[in-house]
Design a protein around this motif. Structure first.
Motif: not given
Length: 264
Positions: A84-90, A166-173
């Motif tokens: 599926x697709x990932x969008x910036x606002x999610x 639904x949405x996603x969260x990315x780590x920063x490392x």
């Protein structure tokens, strides 16, 4: 023949409308398999709502791969995963509040994310070509969600519903692939400090890179091939966990550090 084609297009639009109405209203809808009879039709419905999202000004920033666990595919009677697709606002910031009201039936998963430094258009691709196109890897959380009542889905249903994204969260490392053993990398997920899920990279098609190679071939000749800078969520490393307001999840993956999702 033209009438049959027009009827098929109309049915796909009806399915896309049903899913979009559910997302807009916040009320899950019945499955769309009465309108969508195949995986191919499911992707056609997904594309309708993808184009609608782009017309509204939303920005496509990557893909998610689903059904990467062999046991799950066996239960559904399918061979290949889906996407599926990932969008910036999610995309949400690590540890920052995520409105629980944005979701209908949220489920949290720990995943390996890859970020591309080169386009992956055309294909199929070798593993070496895909590795060369990867800039870095990150720990990630996917919040899967379904617009369909009770998660009552078939492969066609979930594909039409943007692979239940639904949405996603990315780590920063960010980590370079060199020296990473993502096949055996262990994942643990806690909810409010208590461990609720665990697994490893081997549960994602035996290696998360295999999911990316599959996706590159599947999407490379589609209407939306992957571009440099795109994020790819490669599939859950362990069992999902349902989320409610107040939950704070933390995912740790060997070699990739941690990432948190906090539901407000």
């Amino acid at each position: 023949m033209h009438d049959e084609w027009s009827e098929a297009v109309d049915v796909r639009t009806q399915a896309a409308d049903r899913l979009l109405d559910a997302a807009t209203s916040g009320k899950p809808c019945p499955p769309v398999r009465d309108l969508v009879g195949s995986v191919r039709d499911g992707y056609a419905v997904q594309e309708i709502n993808t184009r609608r999202a782009l017309q509204e000004g939303r920005r496509l920033v990557g893909r998610k791969v689903g059904m990467t666990n062999a046991e799950v595919r066996g239960r559904f009677g399918i061979v290949e995963p889906d996407f599926g697709m990932l969008f910036q606002d999610r995309c949400h910031l690590d540890g920052q509040p995520i409105p629980i009201g944005d979701f209908l039936q949220p489920r949290v998963e720990g995943e390996v994310a890859f970020v591309l430094k080169e386009d992956l258009e055309g294909g199929p691709f070798t593993t070496a070509e895909v590795i060369r196109a990867v800039d870095f890897a990150l720990a990630a959380i996917e919040v899967a969600d379904s617009r369909i009542e009770g998660w009552d889905i078939t492969p066609a249903d979930t594909i039409a519903d943007n692979a239940s994204s639904g949405a996603f969260v990315l780590g920063s490392d960010p980590r370079d692939l060199r020296g990473l053993d993502l096949r055996s990398a262990a994942m643990t997920m806690t909810r409010n400090g208590e461990q609720v899920s665990s697994g490893s990279g081997a549960q994602v098609m035996e290696h998360p890179l295999n999911a990316l190679v599959w996706l590159a071939g599947a999407a490379g000749r589609s209407a939306f091939p992957m571009r440099a800078g795109d994020v790819v969520l490669t599939g859950t490393l362990g069992p999902f966990v349902e989320a409610v307001s107040g939950d704070v999840f933390e995912v740790r993956i060997d070699g990739l550090g941690s990432v948190r999702a906090a539901f407000g």
